[in-house]
Design an enzyme around this catalytic site. Structure first.
Site, PDB file in Angstrom:
ATOM      1  NE  ARG A   1      36.645  35.600  35.703  1.00 44.37           N
ATOM      2  CZ  ARG A   1      37.612  35.576  34.509  1.00 44.37           C
ATOM      3  NH1 ARG A   1      38.610  36.230  34.760  1.00 44.37           N
ATOM      4  NH2 ARG A   1      37.174  35.013  33.580  1.00 44.37           N
TER       5      ARG A   1
ATOM      6  CD  GLU B   1      36.163  43.320  36.709  1.00 47.09           C
ATOM      7  OE1 GLU B   1      36.076  43.210  35.332  1.00 47.09           O
ATOM      8  OE2 GLU B   1      37.373  42.556  37.085  1.00 47.09           O
TER       9      GLU B   1
ATOM     10  CG  HIS C   1      39.424  42.422  33.924  1.00 42.95           C
ATOM     11  ND1 HIS C   1      38.354  41.741  34.377  1.00 42.95           N
ATOM     12  CD2 HIS C   1      39.922  41.468  33.291  1.00 42.95           C
ATOM     13  CE1 HIS C   1      38.461  40.348  34.213  1.00 42.95           C
ATOM     14  NE2 HIS C   1      39.618  40.152  33.584  1.00 42.95           N
TER      15      HIS C   1
END
Length: 320
Positions: free
Chosen positions: A238, A267, A285
């Site tokens: 993450r 993000e 991602h």
């Protein structure tokens, strides 16, 4: 009949599994919903299939209504969910572990090779039509054989990355709040180190820990200062596990050699300083982004919802 809301489009195979047990509504906006839009969209549902960008908390559960039985997160991580607040209201939470392990490990190692062998930099050179010619000193990278891969979080994905690293002749060390099973350590010939020792000795630091209050900015300026100036940082966990501004500064100043990143602190935004550097390999991602894996994730979420709505225990429950 029960009603299930899916907060963003998912593969048809998952929707078919849901339609066997419920009426299904899919939010078809091609973007994350705002908190207000999300709460309005799920009102009255018995089950909700959520994405990692959906914030699920007590206010969300209250907005859905007392009939809500299950929230199925299409992700391994569930840092977007206030687990105690949801479970104390009698709502089951599920995630999708296991099915994305190999895809994420492949991506982590691909990004590592990209930064150590300067693949992105080389491609940019060619696409810019910059003149070049072969010579023995041209765009030299760094080999992995004999180097130490330090893994933060030797869970399923961390172990899969370690197996790939072993095939490249790397040594394995790891840190974590709990030691891995003896058979895992034996298979990988892995040494358990303190976090400080791992930072000081790793040639490659690969992050595979969940995001929580203990791991937010785990890799900050102080942690980066303890690493070798030749070290590479890899993150497919993450984004907020790393302080991106501190990482950009360390990379720019040569205090660490490179970074390979698939996830970002805010993000879809990326720290601008990272985008300016050639010693950073980045991806948007894509860790689980194969057709097979994303389909399997959505199908597992659907099976979890179907199980709960038909009075069975979920396959992959998340507990407080």
């Amino acid at each position: 009949m029960s009603e299930v809301v899916v907060t963003r489009t998912v593969p048809e195979a998952a929707l078919a599994a849901l339609r066997d047990v419920a009426d299904v509504r899919v939010c078809d906006q091609d973007r994350p919903l705002t908190p207000e839009e999300l709460r309005a969209a799920v009102r009255g549902a018995d089950g909700v299939v959520t994405m990692l960008h959906d914030r699920i908390d007590g206010e969300f559960v209250e907005a859905v209504g007392p009939q809500l039985k299950v929230v199925a997160n299409v992700a391994v991580g569930y840092d977007n969910i206030d687990v105690p607040a949801v479970t104390e209201r009698g709502v089951a939470i599920t995630n999708t572990p296991g099915v994305l392990t190999d895809a994420t490990a492949d991506l982590a190692f691909g990004l590592l090779l990209s930064v150590t062998r300067r693949l992105g930099e080389g491609e940019r050179l060619l696409r810019s039509r910059t003149p070049w010619n072969f010579h023995l000193g041209f765009m030299l990278g760094t080999g992995l054989q004999g180097k130490t891969l330090g893994i933060v979080g030797l869970g399923g994905i961390g172990q899969a990355v370690a197996r790939r690293a072993r095939a490249f002749g790397m040594h394995i060390a790891y840190s974590g709040r709990r030691r891995a099973a003896q058979e895992v350590e034996a298979e990988l010939d892995a040494r358990h180190l303190s976090q400080d020792e791992l930072l000081r000795t790793a040639d490659v630091l690969s992050l595979h820990c969940p995001l929580n209050e203990h791991t937010h900015h785990l890799i900050d300026g102080a942690a980066l200062a303890r690493m070798k100036p030749t070290a590479i940082v890899v993150n497919t966990s993450r984004g907020p596990v790393i302080d991106e501004k501190a990482l950009a500064e360390a990379l720019k100043d040569g205090r660490v050699a490179g970074a390979a990143l698939d996830v970002f602190e805010n993000e879809p935004e990326v720290e601008p300083g990272l985008l300016e550097l050639d010693n950073v390999a980045i991806a948007p991602h894509l860790g689980s982004a194969t057709t097979e894996t994303r389909t399997a994730m959505a199908e597992l979420a659907a099976r979890n919802v179907a199980a709960v709505l038909t009075g069975q225990p979920p396959l992959t429950p998340v507990t407080a």
